[in-house]
Design a protein around this motif. Sequence first.
Motif, PDB file in Angstrom:
ATOM      1  N   ILE A   1       0.837  -1.206   0.000  1.00 11.47           N
ATOM      2  CA  ILE A   1       0.000   0.000   0.000  1.00 11.47           C
ATOM      3  C   ILE A   1       0.867   1.249   0.000  1.00 11.47           C
ATOM      4  N   TRP A   2       1.896   1.250   0.835  1.00 17.69           N
ATOM      5  CA  TRP A   2       2.791   2.417   0.910  1.00 17.69           C
ATOM      6  C   TRP A   2       3.548   2.608  -0.405  1.00 17.69           C
ATOM      7  N   LYS A   3       4.003   1.513  -0.998  1.00 15.85           N
ATOM      8  CA  LYS A   3       4.774   1.597  -2.233  1.00 15.85           C
ATOM      9  C   LYS A   3       3.907   2.087  -3.391  1.00 15.85           C
ATOM     10  N   ARG A   4       2.659   1.600  -3.470  1.00 14.91           N
ATOM     11  CA  ARG A   4       1.755   2.013  -4.539  1.00 14.91           C
ATOM     12  C   ARG A   4       1.109   3.369  -4.268  1.00 14.91           C
ATOM     13  N   LYS A   5       1.156   3.804  -2.994  1.00 12.09           N
ATOM     14  CA  LYS A   5       0.450   5.013  -2.575  1.00 12.09           C
ATOM     15  C   LYS A   5      -1.051   4.867  -2.817  1.00 12.09           C
ATOM     16  N   SER A   6      -1.531   3.637  -2.669  1.00 12.15           N
ATOM     17  CA  SER A   6      -2.947   3.358  -2.892  1.00 12.15           C
ATOM     18  C   SER A   6      -3.329   2.087  -2.146  1.00 12.15           C
ATOM     19  N   SER A   7      -4.530   2.077  -1.588  1.00 10.29           N
ATOM     20  CA  SER A   7      -5.024   0.882  -0.895  1.00 10.29           C
ATOM     21  C   SER A   7      -6.032   0.127  -1.738  1.00 10.29           C
ATOM     22  N   GLU A   8      -6.116   0.448  -3.041  1.00 13.05           N
ATOM     23  CA  GLU A   8      -7.029  -0.246  -3.938  1.00 13.05           C
ATOM     24  C   GLU A   8      -6.760  -1.755  -3.910  1.00 13.05           C
ATOM     25  N   GLY A   9      -7.840  -2.546  -3.811  1.00  7.61           N
ATOM     26  CA  GLY A   9      -7.687  -3.997  -3.786  1.00  7.61           C
ATOM     27  C   GLY A   9      -7.589  -4.563  -2.390  1.00  7.61           C
ATOM     28  N   PHE A  10      -7.473  -3.710  -1.379  1.00  8.02           N
ATOM     29  CA  PHE A  10      -7.376  -4.178  -0.001  1.00  8.02           C
ATOM     30  C   PHE A  10      -8.518  -3.594   0.821  1.00  8.02           C
ATOM     31  N   GLN A  11      -8.815  -4.245   1.956  1.00 10.08           N
ATOM     32  CA  GLN A  11      -9.865  -3.795   2.860  1.00 10.08           C
ATOM     33  C   GLN A  11      -9.300  -3.621   4.263  1.00 10.08           C
ATOM     34  N   ALA A  12      -9.900  -2.700   5.019  1.00 11.22           N
ATOM     35  CA  ALA A  12      -9.416  -2.413   6.372  1.00 11.22           C
ATOM     36  C   ALA A  12     -10.205  -3.146   7.449  1.00 11.22           C
ATOM     37  N   LEU A  13     -11.312  -3.782   7.076  1.00  5.88           N
ATOM     38  CA  LEU A  13     -12.184  -4.405   8.075  1.00  5.88           C
ATOM     39  C   LEU A  13     -11.465  -5.397   8.983  1.00  5.88           C
ATOM     40  N   PRO A  14     -10.633  -6.316   8.449  1.00  4.86           N
ATOM     41  CA  PRO A  14      -9.957  -7.269   9.343  1.00  4.86           C
ATOM     42  C   PRO A  14      -9.070  -6.592  10.379  1.00  4.86           C
ATOM     43  N   TYR A  15      -8.432  -5.480  10.003  1.00  2.80           N
ATOM     44  CA  TYR A  15      -7.528  -4.786  10.920  1.00  2.80           C
ATOM     45  C   TYR A  15      -8.313  -3.983  11.959  1.00  2.80           C
ATOM     46  N   SER A  16      -9.487  -3.481  11.558  1.00  9.26           N
ATOM     47  CA  SER A  16     -10.355  -2.797  12.521  1.00  9.26           C
ATOM     48  C   SER A  16     -10.874  -3.776  13.562  1.00  9.26           C
ATOM     49  N   VAL A  17     -11.254  -4.976  13.099  1.00  8.17           N
ATOM     50  CA  VAL A  17     -11.732  -6.011  14.023  1.00  8.17           C
ATOM     51  C   VAL A  17     -10.611  -6.441  14.968  1.00  8.17           C
ATOM     52  N   ALA A  18      -9.406  -6.607  14.430  1.00 13.48           N
ATOM     53  CA  ALA A  18      -8.262  -6.986  15.264  1.00 13.48           C
ATOM     54  C   ALA A  18      -7.968  -5.914  16.306  1.00 13.48           C
ATOM     55  N   PHE A  19      -8.082  -4.651  15.917  1.00 14.16           N
ATOM     56  CA  PHE A  19      -7.863  -3.533  16.846  1.00 14.16           C
ATOM     57  C   PHE A  19      -8.912  -3.528  17.948  1.00 14.16           C
ATOM     58  N   PHE A  20     -10.174  -3.753  17.566  1.00  6.39           N
ATOM     59  CA  PHE A  20     -11.263  -3.792  18.533  1.00  6.39           C
ATOM     60  C   PHE A  20     -11.073  -4.935  19.522  1.00  6.39           C
TER      61      PHE A  20
END
Length: 249
Positions: free
Chosen positions: A35-54
């Motif tokens: 994501i950092w290298k492409r400067k884009s999060s296209e193709g990825f989702q944040a839901l699993p990381y939000s659940v892990a944080f919760f």
Amino acid sequence: MALFSVEHLAFIFGLLGNIISFLVFLAPMPTFYTIWKRKSSEGFQALPYSVAFFSASLLLYYAFLKTGAYMIITINGIGCFIETVYLLIYVVYAPKKSKLFTMGFILIFNVGGLGLVMTVSLLAFHGANRVSLVGWICCIINLAVFAAPFSIMRRVIKTKSVEYMPFTLSLFLTLCATMWFFYGFFINDYYIAFPNILGFLFGIAQMILYFVYKNAKKDDTLNLEVDPTKDVEKNLSLEEAKDVEMMSK
């Protein structure tokens, strides 16, 4: 005289659980490097990381309510920090729609949900009852998280491919569940031990499926010769979704 006391065994399994859990928390690093290298999060989702944080936040609060739960505090404190970094990177490079969805999810669950649990437990419950309430909530949330591999296992059976289910991650999650089960068992904390029984069973099931379907990729190679353009595009989309499916576990 026993070689190890119950306290020694709890410490050993808690320490191993911390080490393995730390490695699991670091598993998505290649995703966020991409994501950092492409400067884009296209193709990825944040839901699993939000659940892990919760989940890590709830366990951290539970550990603070208990006495001497240092093993739970250390790993979930580290986990909260790592997941926060992941989410910040995602939000910085996400499209507007994904960014708003991710921030909304964080506000609803990590702020609203955690805040509600803390408020109710602090105002309406006292002493052991407060610890028990938060422990049951953590147990239910962790059971829901451990049940997530159903979707991945179903996909593996349907596609006869382990593309979405790397063996190494399944192995580490199984080891992680094993360590935390015995830690909870030896300290008589069944809110920690019980969900990890399910985690262990799902981990074993995933590894069995891996060995059953690990050679199925040979069929994909034959299909690639028939229509290379179509399958190359398909493989690219599968590769982008791979880390999302991994973290849903």
